[in-house]
Motif scaffolding. Structure first.
Motif, PDB file in Angstrom:
ATOM      1  N   VAL A  43       0.840  -1.194   0.000  1.00  0.00           N
ATOM      2  CA  VAL A  43       0.000   0.000   0.000  1.00  0.00           C
ATOM      3  C   VAL A  43       0.872   1.240   0.000  1.00  0.00           C
ATOM      4  N   GLY A  44       0.269   2.316  -0.406  1.00  0.00           N
ATOM      5  CA  GLY A  44       0.976   3.594  -0.457  1.00  0.00           C
ATOM      6  C   GLY A  44       0.177   4.549  -1.309  1.00  0.00           C
ATOM      7  N   PRO A  45       0.480   5.837  -1.243  1.00  0.00           N
ATOM      8  CA  PRO A  45      -0.282   6.805  -2.034  1.00  0.00           C
ATOM      9  C   PRO A  45      -0.015   6.644  -3.527  1.00  0.00           C
ATOM     10  N   ASN A  46      -0.790   7.357  -4.341  1.00  0.00           N
ATOM     11  CA  ASN A  46      -0.545   7.342  -5.780  1.00  0.00           C
ATOM     12  C   ASN A  46       0.856   7.842  -6.065  1.00  0.00           C
ATOM     13  N   ASP A 212      -2.422 -10.417   5.898  1.00  0.00           N
ATOM     14  CA  ASP A 212      -1.708 -10.667   7.142  1.00  0.00           C
ATOM     15  C   ASP A 212      -0.284 -10.115   7.117  1.00  0.00           C
ATOM     16  N   TRP A 213       0.151  -9.653   5.944  1.00  0.00           N
ATOM     17  CA  TRP A 213       1.491  -9.087   5.823  1.00  0.00           C
ATOM     18  C   TRP A 213       1.366  -7.789   5.041  1.00  0.00           C
ATOM     19  N   MET A 214       2.289  -6.888   5.232  1.00  0.00           N
ATOM     20  CA  MET A 214       2.077  -5.577   4.627  1.00  0.00           C
ATOM     21  C   MET A 214       3.384  -4.844   4.384  1.00  0.00           C
ATOM     22  N   LEU A 215       3.406  -4.162   3.223  1.00  0.00           N
ATOM     23  CA  LEU A 215       4.517  -3.256   2.936  1.00  0.00           C
ATOM     24  C   LEU A 215       3.907  -1.874   2.715  1.00  0.00           C
ATOM     25  N   MET A 216       4.383  -0.909   3.492  1.00  0.00           N
ATOM     26  CA  MET A 216       3.922   0.451   3.253  1.00  0.00           C
ATOM     27  C   MET A 216       5.025   1.172   2.497  1.00  0.00           C
ATOM     28  N   LEU A 217       4.622   1.779   1.372  1.00  0.00           N
ATOM     29  CA  LEU A 217       5.612   2.239   0.419  1.00  0.00           C
ATOM     30  C   LEU A 217       5.330   3.690   0.038  1.00  0.00           C
ATOM     31  N   ASN A 218       6.369   4.477  -0.026  1.00  0.00           N
ATOM     32  CA  ASN A 218       6.254   5.773  -0.709  1.00  0.00           C
ATOM     33  C   ASN A 218       7.631   6.109  -1.269  1.00  0.00           C
ATOM     34  N   ALA A 239       3.696   7.611   5.393  1.00  0.00           N
ATOM     35  CA  ALA A 239       3.490   7.203   4.006  1.00  0.00           C
ATOM     36  C   ALA A 239       2.634   8.211   3.248  1.00  0.00           C
ATOM     37  N   TYR A 240       1.604   8.710   3.900  1.00  0.00           N
ATOM     38  CA  TYR A 240       0.626   9.528   3.180  1.00  0.00           C
ATOM     39  C   TYR A 240       0.799  11.015   3.414  1.00  0.00           C
ATOM     40  N   GLY A 241       1.734  11.403   4.277  1.00  0.00           N
ATOM     41  CA  GLY A 241       2.026  12.810   4.461  1.00  0.00           C
ATOM     42  C   GLY A 241       0.948  13.531   5.241  1.00  0.00           C
ATOM     43  N   GLY A 242       0.766  14.808   4.926  1.00  0.00           N
ATOM     44  CA  GLY A 242      -0.073  15.693   5.709  1.00  0.00           C
ATOM     45  C   GLY A 242      -1.527  15.268   5.832  1.00  0.00           C
ATOM     46  N   GLN A 243      -2.003  14.516   4.836  1.00  0.00           N
ATOM     47  CA  GLN A 243      -3.415  14.146   4.860  1.00  0.00           C
ATOM     48  C   GLN A 243      -3.786  13.359   6.098  1.00  0.00           C
ATOM     49  N   ILE A 244      -2.787  12.805   6.746  1.00  0.00           N
ATOM     50  CA  ILE A 244      -3.073  11.904   7.841  1.00  0.00           C
ATOM     51  C   ILE A 244      -3.018  12.649   9.177  1.00  0.00           C
ATOM     52  N   ALA A 245      -2.853  13.968   9.120  1.00  0.00           N
ATOM     53  CA  ALA A 245      -2.683  14.771  10.333  1.00  0.00           C
ATOM     54  C   ALA A 245      -3.831  14.595  11.312  1.00  0.00           C
ATOM     55  N   LEU A 246      -4.997  14.182  10.804  1.00  0.00           N
ATOM     56  CA  LEU A 246      -6.155  13.969  11.661  1.00  0.00           C
ATOM     57  C   LEU A 246      -5.951  12.838  12.658  1.00  0.00           C
ATOM     58  N   LEU A 247      -5.012  11.976  12.350  1.00  0.00           N
ATOM     59  CA  LEU A 247      -4.875  10.769  13.159  1.00  0.00           C
ATOM     60  C   LEU A 247      -4.085  11.059  14.423  1.00  0.00           C
TER      61      LEU A 247
END
Lengths: 278, 382
Positions: A43-46, A212-218, A239-247
């Protein structure tokens, strides 16, 4: 056997992989290991290079540096053990051929030169179509299939290869919930048989329930490992940058990530470049 | 000329055989070009053959067929290579790259052609026939060259059938299957260049592209499998070639090449119009059929709903009520439904005033109406 295997205990081992496109790194220094028998999501952003990663592992995109082994062998020697489901949009579905014929194409590599698919190949293609619930459409012209049905045909073409490691490039893109369910069931069945399934996935909402396994990519590797270790607010933010600031914490991830799904940047970059306009 | 004399004519025999062979080979190879979205590759290759024709002429010092064809093949392939390099190395897209190499090579060709004409070489006459083709100049020896080239191309297509098919459909997947994709694509391009070279003499560089595209496009309309498409395309190519050759022999000095292209174009036209599932006319007819069916269904369900409203399956509806409800004249729909046995016309008892033409659902009509409503997801309400 005197052959030297490199990291034979890993279904997929990627080290230092770097890919550059028009002088710009698309993937930078990727180290990525997948143990056998898991269902792994990339997974990762466009523009993160998810599709490019799969394509460079399969030798479809040249890499500048790094190496890849599958079950200890370089891809060229392990080709027969690898199945691939490209993005549905990369081919022209108006090509004059039938569903069964497309599935049969998964056997061309095994057949070798000058040999034509015969009764045995047709039988295997039918079995694969049955597995994806498309046996009733074997003789259907592929342009008459719905998007979800086309995706299942592509999946069947990979299944017929009877591979050990499967790569799927966004198999859930643009299919309805029923098809998505069916695809996930088939992939789980493969994993339960000890195969390794590696999927480029776009939907953060489902990633924890499917994989069950994951790679986070950017462009670089953000994190990898078991899903529950990797799926953290911190990693998502990186991975997703500023958009995730809500978290703020992982428990708060669910509403925020819906927000995120709605905010997918429309400017399509790296991945869409290979797409054929319909 | 009488038919007998026509069939016995040596030149015509050559032309017809050549046209048939050309139709066959360009029909087969054109399928792959069209399916790989490289229809215009044939155009670029044929225009780029012109400088080769001239170079071959200059080097051989005369109209030597072998060297002219070799030159044509050489510059044609060079143009394809330039096109490929342009798309790979620059950010140009395929269409722009094709256009650029087409015009540059063709311009060089025309310059060389005028240069040769200026030298006053005695044998230069007829070199400009390569622009528009000169079928009548076809010799028996040319036919042998054409047959050889066509034979090689057909054997390659037969032998590498599944590889060509997979590369044309999904080149990336073909690569994961271990196929040498670049090599196979180059081979397909070279074969199209061969077909172009074969056709130069007959059709000329300007119209040769149509020879590659037209049969394949027409065949695609009728075929659902690649096997059928290629065979139909070959057939169309042969028929078009022979027809054009014969028409030009019958008419007073009409050019063969353009007539071949025109016969092929009429096949394309017919195919675009009438092919089932893909033709315009077929689609229009289908649209009308669907509309008619929809109208019938609406009339039927209206009758059904009138009946359910009166809680009487034998309820006699008046035509004008149906008309008023649907806002159109339902006469034809009622006639058709009667013919299908879904409704019957009943005359009410004579003491009842009003219109004497009334319509009643038959049991089949009732079932059909219920089925339609069920399909719509509303369920029957009788």
């Amino acid at each position: 056997m005197s052959e030297q295997l490199h990291e034979p205990d890993l279904a997929l081992h990627v080290e230092d992989l770097t890919v550059s496109y028009h002088g710009k790194p698309v993937l930078w220094d990727i180290d990525f290991d997948v143990p056998p028998g898991v269902m792994a999501a990339i997974v990762g952003p466009n523009g993160a290079g998810k599709s490019t990663l799969i394509k460079s592992i399969l030798g479809l995109v040249p890499s500048v540096a790094g190496h890849v082994t599958l079950h200890g062998r370089p891809y060229r020697q392990a080709r027969r053990r690898v199945g691939y489901v490209p993005q549905r949009s990369t081919v022209d579905w108006d090509f004059p051929t039938t569903a069964q014929d497309v599935v049969g194409m998964g056997l061309y590599g095994r057949l070798g030169w000058l040999r034509r698919p015969g009764r045995r190949e047709r039988h295997e293609a039918m079995q694969a179509l049955e597995m994806v619930g498309m046996d009733g459409f074997a003789d259907r012209q592929i342009s008459q299939l719905s998007g979800g049905q086309q995706q299942r045909v592509f999946l069947a073409r990979a299944l017929v290869q009877k591979a050990d490691v499967y790569f799927l490039d966004e198999p859930m893109a643009g299919v309805d919930a029923t098809t998505e369910r069916a695809i996930v069931d088939i992939l789980r069945r493969l994993r339960d048989q000890g195969k390794t399934v590696i999927v480029v996935h776009h939907d953060l909402q489902t990633v924890r329930s499917y994989f069950d396994w994951m790679l986070m990519l950017n462009v670089r590797v953000i994190a990898q490992g078991p899903v529950n270790d990797v799926y953290t607010a911190d990693n998502l933010r990186r991975a997703y940058g500023g958009q995730i600031a809500l978290l703020d914490d992982v428990t708060g991830v669910i509403p925020a990530e819906r927000e995120l799904a709605g905010q997918r940047p429309e400017t399509r970059t790296q991945e869409s470049r290979e797409e054929v306009p319909r | 000329m009488s038919l007998n004399a026509l069939l016995g004519d040596y030149t015509l025999q050559n032309v017809v055989m050549g046209a048939a062979m050309l139709g066959l080979v360009s029909g087969v190879l054109g399928c792959f070009a069209v399916l790989r979205k490289q229809s215009l590759l044939g155009d670029t290759l044929s225009h780029a053959a012109l400088p080769g024709v001239c170079l071959g002429f200059i080097i051989a010092g005369g109209r030597e067929m072998g060297s002219i064809l070799a030159g044509a093949l050489f510059t044609g392939s060079l143009a394809a290579l330039v096109m490929l390099l342009l798309t790979r190395m620059s950010r140009l897209k395929t269409d722009a790259a094709l256009g650029i190499s087409l015009s540059v090579f063709f311009a060089i060709g025309v310059v060389l052609l005028t240069y040769i004409q200026g030298t006053g070489n005695a044998s230069q006459g007829g070199l400009d026939a390569f622009l528009f083709g000169q079928a009548a100049a076809t010799l028996r020896s040319d036919l042998w060259i054409m047959a050889g080239v066509s034979g090689v191309a057909l054997v390659l297509v037969g032998g590498l059938w599944k590889e060509f098919k997979l590369v044309s459909f999904d080149a990336e997947f073909a690569a994961t299957q271990g196929l040498p994709v670049t090599l196979l694509e180059a081979l397909m391009t070279v074969m199209i260049a061969l077909a172009v070279v074969v056709g130069l003499q007959m059709v000329g560089v300007v119209l040769m592209a149509a020879m590659v595209i037209a049969p394949a496009v027409a065949a695609r309309q009728w075929a659902n499998k690649l096997e059928t498409m290629v065979m139909l395309s070959a057939l169309f190519g042969i028929v078009g070639g022979v027809t054009g050759a014969l028409i030009s022999a019958l008419g007073p000095g009409l050019a063969t090449g353009p007539l071949i292209i025109l016969s092929l174009s009429s096949v394309v036209l017919v195919s675009l119009l009438f092919a089932p599932h893909r033709g315009f006319v077929w689609e229009i007819l289908k649209l009308q059929r669907d509309r008619r069916q929809l109208r019938h269904q609406r009339v039927l369900t209206t009758l059904y709903q009138l009946a359910s409203h009166h809680a009487d399956r034998q309820y006699r509806s008046e035509k004008r009520m149906v008309d008023a409800y649907l806002g159109t004249d339902s006469r034809r729909a009622l006639e058709r439904l009667t013919a299908r046995g879904l409704i019957t016309q009943q005359t009410p008892p004579s003491h009842e005033p009003g219109d004497h033409k009334r319509w009643v659902l038959t049991p089949e009509g009732c079932r059909e109406a219920e089925r339609i409503l069920d399909d719509l997801g509303r369920g029957g309400r009788a």
